[in-house]
Design a protein around this motif. Structure first.
Motif, PDB file in Angstrom:
ATOM      1  N   VAL A  61      19.409  74.713  23.180  1.00  0.00           N
ATOM      2  CA  VAL A  61      18.165  74.895  22.411  1.00  0.00           C
ATOM      3  C   VAL A  61      17.849  73.827  21.390  1.00  0.00           C
ATOM      4  O   VAL A  61      16.714  73.391  20.864  1.00  0.00           O
ATOM      5  CB  VAL A  61      18.338  76.429  21.801  1.00  0.00           C
ATOM      6  CG1 VAL A  61      17.175  76.551  20.597  1.00  0.00           C
ATOM      7  CG2 VAL A  61      18.209  77.248  22.795  1.00  0.00           C
ATOM      8  N   THR A  65      14.682  71.525  20.816  1.00  0.00           N
ATOM      9  CA  THR A  65      14.209  71.550  19.619  1.00  0.00           C
ATOM     10  C   THR A  65      13.633  70.199  19.198  1.00  0.00           C
ATOM     11  O   THR A  65      12.542  69.732  18.407  1.00  0.00           O
ATOM     12  CB  THR A  65      14.658  72.453  18.671  1.00  0.00           C
ATOM     13  OG1 THR A  65      14.944  73.726  19.272  1.00  0.00           O
ATOM     14  CG2 THR A  65      13.878  72.564  17.259  1.00  0.00           C
ATOM     15  N   LEU A 102      16.779  78.827  14.108  1.00  0.00           N
ATOM     16  CA  LEU A 102      16.968  78.905  15.323  1.00  0.00           C
ATOM     17  C   LEU A 102      18.352  79.168  15.718  1.00  0.00           C
ATOM     18  O   LEU A 102      18.653  80.209  16.737  1.00  0.00           O
ATOM     19  CB  LEU A 102      16.282  77.896  16.097  1.00  0.00           C
ATOM     20  CG  LEU A 102      14.930  77.630  15.849  1.00  0.00           C
ATOM     21  CD1 LEU A 102      14.241  76.248  16.593  1.00  0.00           C
ATOM     22  CD2 LEU A 102      14.012  78.864  16.621  1.00  0.00           C
ATOM     23  N   MET A 106      19.667  82.503  17.746  1.00  0.00           N
ATOM     24  CA  MET A 106      20.261  82.362  19.188  1.00  0.00           C
ATOM     25  C   MET A 106      21.472  83.120  18.782  1.00  0.00           C
ATOM     26  O   MET A 106      21.895  83.720  19.822  1.00  0.00           O
ATOM     27  CB  MET A 106      20.572  80.808  19.393  1.00  0.00           C
ATOM     28  CG  MET A 106      19.271  80.041  19.848  1.00  0.00           C
ATOM     29  SD  MET A 106      18.370  80.546  21.135  1.00  0.00           S
ATOM     30  CE  MET A 106      17.028  81.214  20.211  1.00  0.00           C
TER      31      MET A 106
END
Lengths: 263, 258
Positions: A61, A65, A102, A106
């Motif tokens: 991720v 990102t 984030l 997660m």
């Protein structure tokens, strides 16, 4: 109208009592550090669960990102001839906001939901009651190690997320769009100050304690679920754990950000 | 006659306005096996959980070794000297058998790792499941899980062990084996056993004293032989239920299917 006011009042009282209950739960879990036995071994296991097992999702991720930020940022900055500021845009977005938020989301999705489900099942199968009958502090045994681990793991995972994100931004900006890598990395270096790192660290630690406590609270109290019993109560507790943790991350992020923006 | 280790007097418990226990009083003597029997829903498990401190009674007094456990210190002492064997065993499925047994020692004593391991292995050996030390509860049979739960209950050398429906869901052979196991280890280790069960015949054979709980009240308390001789109609009905079932089944079998 009368019924609506009654319902609103009941829900408000319920929410306040749950908040109070949660505060006692968190306080009890932190206080249990003092008397907890053989804590390091359990903390290590929690570090493995929150750290090693969640590492792939953090890296993936984080990389995407950064890559998206690099791509979007390059096209916007290019319009003004300021593509040299891409490193500044990517690094500040990541370090101040996206990495802590984030990474926390997660970790809630993977480790937090697993924690809520595990504790919910342990509650349902009377394992938590068994601990209490043995004279073991169930909060100290089950929750405290996870909280201590979160204080350690969340900042580390956030730092990794930010590092991989910066690399992703460089991949998009430099390798795909042709921006000079030196320009990108020097603007990254110039942009990040100690205040940004402090903000990032504070957010990561706060999110770690808060989301771990919320997930543990929901799992630990799965038997008190009002809408369901048994396996459905575990499922509902896990869902609420993720929902409440995610909302808490975004709300607390706003509070911390507004504090740092003012200062 | 030895002195009572556990004294319960006037215990009451209500759930949502429904009275589950109405003034229950019991005396459990040190070193004895005491069984509370009664039909399903009579409040047996609630009684046991109130005594063990899992549920808070609405009123009544519980004395352990002469001391009422009303303050935190007395409750901590009570917890240290008692163990609880749950109906569904409540074993930690993510831990091995050895880790399950070692858990109460690790968390409540200051013994060294070597001593904890030795005592845990000793408990497994006493229950004849030392070969399963490295296996997880899910990999064990129902009977072995029950023995593992008992090993965990006795490893702290408790003075009083609570058994909540220890034979629930087991076939008759296993039921006998579990009661024989309780009786054997109770004699061997000398703990006091308080058993809650609806298995009348096994409880009567194994126990020194029995109490019949019906509708939240104690209908009978005395020696097993006295239970057999009682003329109380409720006790007679409960006692004869096994024979009644036998004759009912026999009459169904003998009846004409058409």
């Amino acid at each position: 109208m009368h019924l609506v006011v009654q319902l609103l009042g009941r829900q408000t009282l319920f929410a306040i009592s749950r908040l109070g209950d949660f505060a006692l739960f968190l306080g009890g879990s932190l206080r249990a550090v003092v008397g907890a036995r053989r804590l390091p071994r359990r903390v290590l296991r929690a570090v493995y669960e929150q750290g090693a097992l969640c590492l792939p999702v953090i890296l993936i991720v984080g990389a995407f990102t950064g890559m998206v930020l690099g791509l979007q940022g390059y096209h916007v900055l290019n319009r003004f001839g300021s593509e040299g500021l891409l490193g500044t845009l990517v690094s500040l977005s990541l370090v101040r906001e996206l990495a802590p938020v984030l990474a926390a989301l997660m970790l809630v999705g993977q480790a937090g939901s697993a924690l809520a489900a595990e504790l919910g099942i342990q509650r349902n199968s009377e394992q938590i009651t068994a601990l209490e009958t043995m004279g073991v502090d169930s909060l100290g045994y089950l929750v405290t190690p996870r909280l201590l681990s979160a204080i350690l793991v969340f900042p580390l995972q956030t730092a990794l997320f930010a590092a991989v994100g910066l690399w992703g931004g460089s991949l998009s900006g430099s390798v795909l769009m042709g921006l000079e890598p030196g320009i990108y990395w020097s603007s990254v270096e110039r942009a990040i100050g100690s205040g940004d790192l402090r903000e990032c660290f504070l957010k990561a630690v706060t999110f770690g304690i808060l989301t771990t406590a919320i997930c543990a609270y929901h799992g630990f109290n799965a038997h008190r679920c009002r809408s369901a019993t048994g396996a459905r109560a575990v499922s509902a507790s896990t869902t609420w754990a993720v929902v409440h943790s995610s909302i808490a991350v975004l709300a607390v992020d706003y509070v911390i950000t507004s504090f740092f923006v003012r200062s | 006659m030895s002195d009572p280790l556990l004294q319960v007097s006037g215990l009451c418990k209500r759930f949502d306005g429904r009275e589950v226990l109405s003034g229950v009083s019991l005396d459990v003597r040190r070193g004895s096996v005491f069984s509370v029997i009664g039909p399903s829903g009579a409040g047996k498990s609630v009684l046991l959980k109130c005594i063990a401190g899992i549920l808070l009674p609405d009123s009544g007094e519980i004395r352990f070794d002469g001391r009422p456990w009303t303050d935190a210190a007395a409750r901590a002492d009570f917890r240290r000297r008692c163990s609880f064997l749950f109906q569904n065993n409540a074993l930690f499925d993510s831990l091995t058998a050895l880790e399950n047994v070692a858990l109460p020692l690790e968390q409540t004593t200051r013994l060294s790792n070597r001593e904890i391991r030795a005592r845990s292995l000793d408990a497994l050996r006493q229950l004849e499941i030392e070969d399963a030390a490295d296996r997880h509860p899910g990999q064990l049979s129902g009977g072995m899980q029950k023995r593992l739960a008992l090993a965990r209950a006795i490893v702290t050398r408790p003075e009083l062990v609570f058994f909540d429906e220890p034979t629930a869901g087991l076939d008759p052979l296993r039921r006998n084996a579990v009661f024989a196991m309780i009786a054997r280890y109770q004699r061997q280790l000398g703990f006091t056993a308080l058993i809650v069960t609806h298995d009348l015949s096994e409880a009567l054979v194994t126990s020194d004293r029995v109490a019949l709980l019906d509708g939240g009240r104690i209908r009978f308390e005395g020696a097993s032989e006295e239970f057999f001789q009682s003329d109380d109609p409720v006790i007679r009905d409960f006692r004869d239920s096994v024979q009644v079932l036998g004759s009912t089944v026999a009459s169904i079998r003998n009846s004409d299917p058409s």
